[in-house]
Design an enzyme around this catalytic site. Structure first.
Site, PDB file in Angstrom:
ATOM      1  N   ASP A  58       0.860  -1.193   0.000  1.00 16.14           N
ATOM      2  CA  ASP A  58       0.000   0.000   0.000  1.00 16.14           C
ATOM      3  C   ASP A  58       0.895   1.241   0.000  1.00 16.14           C
ATOM      4  O   ASP A  58       1.704   1.425   0.918  1.00 16.14           O
ATOM      5  CB  ASP A  58      -0.881  -0.048   1.259  1.00 16.14           C
ATOM      6  CG  ASP A  58      -1.674   1.236   1.457  1.00 16.14           C
ATOM      7  OD1 ASP A  58      -1.847   1.983   0.475  1.00 16.14           O
ATOM      8  OD2 ASP A  58      -2.111   1.472   2.603  1.00 16.14           O
ATOM      9  N   ASP A  62      -4.139   3.757   2.697  1.00 16.40           N
ATOM     10  CA  ASP A  62      -5.568   3.462   2.921  1.00 16.40           C
ATOM     11  C   ASP A  62      -5.781   2.003   3.331  1.00 16.40           C
ATOM     12  O   ASP A  62      -6.914   1.529   3.394  1.00 16.40           O
ATOM     13  CB  ASP A  62      -6.413   3.817   1.676  1.00 16.40           C
ATOM     14  CG  ASP A  62      -6.022   2.996   0.455  1.00 16.40           C
ATOM     15  OD1 ASP A  62      -5.057   2.180   0.547  1.00 16.40           O
ATOM     16  OD2 ASP A  62      -6.664   3.152  -0.593  1.00 16.40           O
ATOM     17  N   ASP A  66      -1.773  -1.184  -3.851  1.00 10.52           N
ATOM     18  CA  ASP A  66      -2.073  -0.409  -5.057  1.00 10.52           C
ATOM     19  C   ASP A  66      -0.913  -0.489  -6.061  1.00 10.52           C
ATOM     20  O   ASP A  66       0.131  -1.090  -5.770  1.00 10.52           O
ATOM     21  CB  ASP A  66      -2.389   1.052  -4.693  1.00 10.52           C
ATOM     22  CG  ASP A  66      -1.360   1.634  -3.726  1.00 10.52           C
ATOM     23  OD1 ASP A  66      -0.160   1.445  -3.983  1.00 10.52           O
ATOM     24  OD2 ASP A  66      -1.754   2.247  -2.715  1.00 10.52           O
ATOM     25  N   ASP A 135      -5.488 -10.352 -15.870  1.00 12.09           N
ATOM     26  CA  ASP A 135      -6.591 -11.273 -15.618  1.00 12.09           C
ATOM     27  C   ASP A 135      -7.809 -10.775 -16.410  1.00 12.09           C
ATOM     28  O   ASP A 135      -8.210  -9.620 -16.253  1.00 12.09           O
ATOM     29  CB  ASP A 135      -6.895 -11.222 -14.113  1.00 12.09           C
ATOM     30  CG  ASP A 135      -7.304 -12.556 -13.548  1.00 12.09           C
ATOM     31  OD1 ASP A 135      -8.049 -13.270 -14.233  1.00 12.09           O
ATOM     32  OD2 ASP A 135      -6.888 -12.868 -12.416  1.00 12.09           O
ATOM     33  N   ASP A 237     -10.063 -15.882 -16.886  1.00 10.64           N
ATOM     34  CA  ASP A 237     -10.756 -16.306 -15.668  1.00 10.64           C
ATOM     35  C   ASP A 237     -11.996 -17.142 -15.984  1.00 10.64           C
ATOM     36  O   ASP A 237     -12.833 -16.735 -16.795  1.00 10.64           O
ATOM     37  CB  ASP A 237     -11.184 -15.050 -14.884  1.00 10.64           C
ATOM     38  CG  ASP A 237     -11.875 -15.404 -13.585  1.00 10.64           C
ATOM     39  OD1 ASP A 237     -11.209 -15.955 -12.703  1.00 10.64           O
ATOM     40  OD2 ASP A 237     -13.091 -15.157 -13.466  1.00 10.64           O
ATOM     41  N   GLU A 291      -8.029 -20.581 -17.075  1.00 12.90           N
ATOM     42  CA  GLU A 291      -8.263 -21.071 -15.720  1.00 12.90           C
ATOM     43  C   GLU A 291      -9.329 -22.153 -15.799  1.00 12.90           C
ATOM     44  O   GLU A 291     -10.466 -21.887 -16.157  1.00 12.90           O
ATOM     45  CB  GLU A 291      -8.753 -19.945 -14.810  1.00 12.90           C
ATOM     46  CG  GLU A 291      -8.810 -20.391 -13.360  1.00 12.90           C
ATOM     47  CD  GLU A 291     -10.018 -19.928 -12.585  1.00 12.90           C
ATOM     48  OE1 GLU A 291     -10.975 -19.413 -13.184  1.00 12.90           O
ATOM     49  OE2 GLU A 291     -10.025 -20.112 -11.371  1.00 12.90           O
ATOM     50  N   HIS A 358      -4.872 -17.217  -5.297  1.00 16.13           N
ATOM     51  CA  HIS A 358      -5.748 -16.417  -4.434  1.00 16.13           C
ATOM     52  C   HIS A 358      -7.056 -17.123  -4.068  1.00 16.13           C
ATOM     53  O   HIS A 358      -7.843 -16.581  -3.306  1.00 16.13           O
ATOM     54  CB  HIS A 358      -6.044 -15.106  -5.161  1.00 16.13           C
ATOM     55  CG  HIS A 358      -6.785 -15.361  -6.446  1.00 16.13           C
ATOM     56  ND1 HIS A 358      -6.187 -15.974  -7.533  1.00 16.13           N
ATOM     57  CD2 HIS A 358      -8.060 -15.163  -6.785  1.00 16.13           C
ATOM     58  CE1 HIS A 358      -7.083 -16.113  -8.487  1.00 16.13           C
ATOM     59  NE2 HIS A 358      -8.227 -15.630  -8.062  1.00 16.13           N
ATOM     60  N   ASP A 359      -7.316 -18.292  -4.658  1.00 13.63           N
ATOM     61  CA  ASP A 359      -8.546 -19.033  -4.338  1.00 13.63           C
ATOM     62  C   ASP A 359      -8.261 -20.201  -3.416  1.00 13.63           C
ATOM     63  O   ASP A 359      -9.140 -21.032  -3.165  1.00 13.63           O
ATOM     64  CB  ASP A 359      -9.175 -19.606  -5.623  1.00 13.63           C
ATOM     65  CG  ASP A 359      -9.704 -18.526  -6.542  1.00 13.63           C
ATOM     66  OD1 ASP A 359     -10.046 -17.438  -6.045  1.00 13.63           O
ATOM     67  OD2 ASP A 359      -9.773 -18.772  -7.763  1.00 13.63           O
TER      68      ASP A 359
END
Ligand code: ISL
Length: 583
Positions: A58, A62, A66, A135, A237, A291, A358-359
């Site tokens: 970051d 926040d 990013d 993605d 995806d 994917e 990430h899954d």
């Protein structure tokens, strides 16, 4: 004689120079006639590093990662030796599914920065010789996308057919399973036009209608937008789900136990991919990865058989679905699975290799051992597996530090729609909430999404503010800064093995042979290429174990081991991994 030797060595030198320059500098997508390796391609030789942008770094305080944060870490990424970065979606999104619900495909999510920041990121990567994969999420859009806003406004709106509708006067739609919906119902009733729309994922992710050629053209245009900027690859995806039989026939009872089997390769799917190739993909020197690719190697091959002109590679879910939380898991089963898939792709086609994303839970928690005693050894051992198999390795951010599942014990700590809606479903059905939380400690996707652990300062140096998802408390010891200083750290091991792979085409193209198949503790295999052979031994147990391959390892050349005192016998230490060159 002397002259012949000289000439031969000159030829060898030239051949070697040509080979290494080609090997180091990614070239054309397909092999040229002069290539000595049939089917050679830069994307086969690449190591891909996946960054979850929300959680990497970051820059503006926040609590959310990013693009400027990633830019500030480009030299770190370069230091890993990886060739390609894959970024999870960074487009404008209301974030019901962390960016997998796109409301504007050509605008960067303001929380992540601007389109200008994106250009800087791409430039910074390219200056360092690193490529970028985006993605592409086009099985569905966000319900806040302008297309859906139009489509839902009236039955006669020109955008209506961009989505799948079932008019309510036809009665209830044929059941369809939704992965994320609280009721697992993929049809959402919309009062305004008295119709249901289809959403395989959350209600806020209506499925796009690929039958509509106008929609397909819009998507191709969007893809060109990013590719024309110089993006080097696309990760498609959930693409196996885009094609649907729009008459929506009933599926057999119990289909919802394996929805992917029924959603996987719908009518015209391969026509769409071939059209996409003609219209977009074939015009660029890029890599493409699907994917999910159906439910068998035969179905997967249809996505990546070079003669079909579709995608370059695919990742299947069989490997990732088979871990030590599965009651049927065994190392011999794991070995069989990988050996079977390897043999199915040994003559043509190409696979992506991964143990996390990430899954998924963290690789270390899933297949290794995340206790302090074995964290380092088992992380390195799993990394050795990924980097020495045939296929393109996809390595997930933080695994190079040995990050592990955070195991939240209260629902309030979770952010992921999948877990939150599962919990609501269990609440509605008077389900066992305690059991659910126990399962989520292992399975929940948030386990793999916690902020990157840069150092031992507050919030692990990820942000100056409270992060959007809690940092794993082990950051005080497991962090990048500490591991930089330790030449034997998980991080420095990762760099070494990436280098080993990059310097040895054998590890990319070489034939794979499983050894000591029924050994319940050790995964052993050779890779062979051009008369050279390497042997890989991986102990998947927390105790010493012995492999039976009948080789005198005391004479073999050790290329890399994860212990400072590697065994040079057939008996390996707990979670030990060794890579030998055999004479
Ligand atoms: O079908 C599956 C398993 O059999 C699922 O794994 C499914 O293919 C997968 O969840 C799709 O994932 C991708 O699309 C989702 C998003 O939430 C994931 O993060 C993404 O990787 C919806 O866009």
């Amino acid at each position: 004689m002397h002259r012949i030797i000289l000439r031969l060595s000159a030829i060898t030198a030239i051949m070697f120079a040509c080979f290494s320059c080609k090997f180091l500098i990614p070239g054309k997508q397909s092999s040229s006639a002069s290539d000595s390796i049939p089917g050679r391609a830069w994307w086969k030789e690449a190591v891909v590093y996946q960054i979850y942008p929300r959680s990497f770094k970051d820059s503006d305080g926040d609590g959310v990662g990013d693009l400027k944060g990633i830019i500030s870490k480009l030299d770190y990424i370069k230091s890993l030796g990886v060739d390609v970065i894959w970024l999870n979606p960074i487009y404008q999104s209301p974030n019901y599914d962390n960016g997998y619900d796109v409301s504007d495909y050509t605008k960067i999510q303001p929380q992540y920065g601007s389109n200008e920041d994106f250009d800087h990121l791409l430039k910074g990567l390219h200056e360092r010789g690193i490529k970028l994969v985006m993605d592409i999420v086009v099985n569905h859009s966000s319900s806040e996308h302008a297309w859906f806003q139009q489509a839902k406004s009236s039955r006669t709106n020109p955008y209506r057919d961009y989505y799948h509708w079932w008019n309510a006067e036809r009665g209830k739609p044929t059941p369809r399973f939704s992965f994320f919906d609280v009721n697992n119902d993929a049809w959402k009733y919309d009062t305004l036009t008295n119709a249901y729309y289809l959403h395989y994922f959350a209600q806020q992710q209506p499925d796009l209608n690929w039958e509509n050629p106008k929609l397909r053209q819009e998507i191709y245009k969007m893809m060109r937008f990013w590719l024309d900027k110089g993006v080097d690859g696309l990760r498609m995806d959930a693409f196996q789900y885009v094609a649907k039989d729009t008459t929506f026939p009933a599926f057999p009872a119990g289909y919802e136990k394996t929805p992917a089997k029924y959603y996987g390769t719908g009518p015209h799917l391969h026509d769409y991919i071939q059209e996409m190739d003609r219209e977009v993909l074939s015009k660029y020197n890029i890599m493409t990865v699907a994917e999910g690719a159906g439910s068998s190697p035969e179905e997967a091959m249809n996505f990546v058989d070079p003669a079909r002109h579709e995608f370059n590679m695919a990742y299947h879910f069989e490997g990732i679905d088979f871990g030590n939380f599965d009651p049927n898991y065994s190392l011999t089963g794991f070995k069989d699975l990988y050996s079977f898939w390897d043999s199915s792709f040994s003559n043509k086609g190409w696979l992506a290799l991964f143990l996390a994303n990430h899954d998924q839970p963290r690789m270390l928690t899933h297949w290794g051992n995340d206790t302090p005693e074995f964290r380092e050894a088992s992380s390195k051992m799993l990394t050795t597996f990924l980097m020495t198999m045939r296929g393109t390795p996809y390595y997930y951010y933080g695994d190079e530090l040995g990050m592990s599942n955070i195991r939240f014990d209260k629902i309030e700590d979770y952010r992921d729609i999948e877990t939150l809606n599962k919990y609501k479903r269990a609440q509605q059905n008077n389900g066992d909430l305690k059991k659910l939380i126990e399962e989520q400690k292992i399975r929940a996707r948030d386990n793999g999404r916690t902020p990157f652990q840069w150092d031992a300062s507050t919030h692990a140096g990820f942000s100056i503010a409270e992060p959007w998802l809690k940092v794993n408390p082990n950051y005080t010891t497991v962090n990048q800064q500490a591991q930089e200083k330790d030449s034997n750290s998980v991080l420095n091991y990762f760099r070494k093995i990436v280098k080993l792979r990059k310097n040895n085409p054998l590890l990319v193209y070489g034939k794979y042979t499983l050894l000591d198949k029924n050994n319940p503790d050790i995964y052993a295999y050779t890779r062979e290429w051009n008369g050279k052979q390497m042997l890989v031994l991986l102990n998947f147990r927390n105790k010493a174990a012995t492999v039976h391959i009948g080789k005198d390892l005391s004479k073999a050349r050790l290329l890399l081991g994860n212990y400072s005192n590697p065994s040079k016998t057939e008996t390996l230490q707990p979670y030990e991994s060794v890579v030998y060159e055999l004479q």
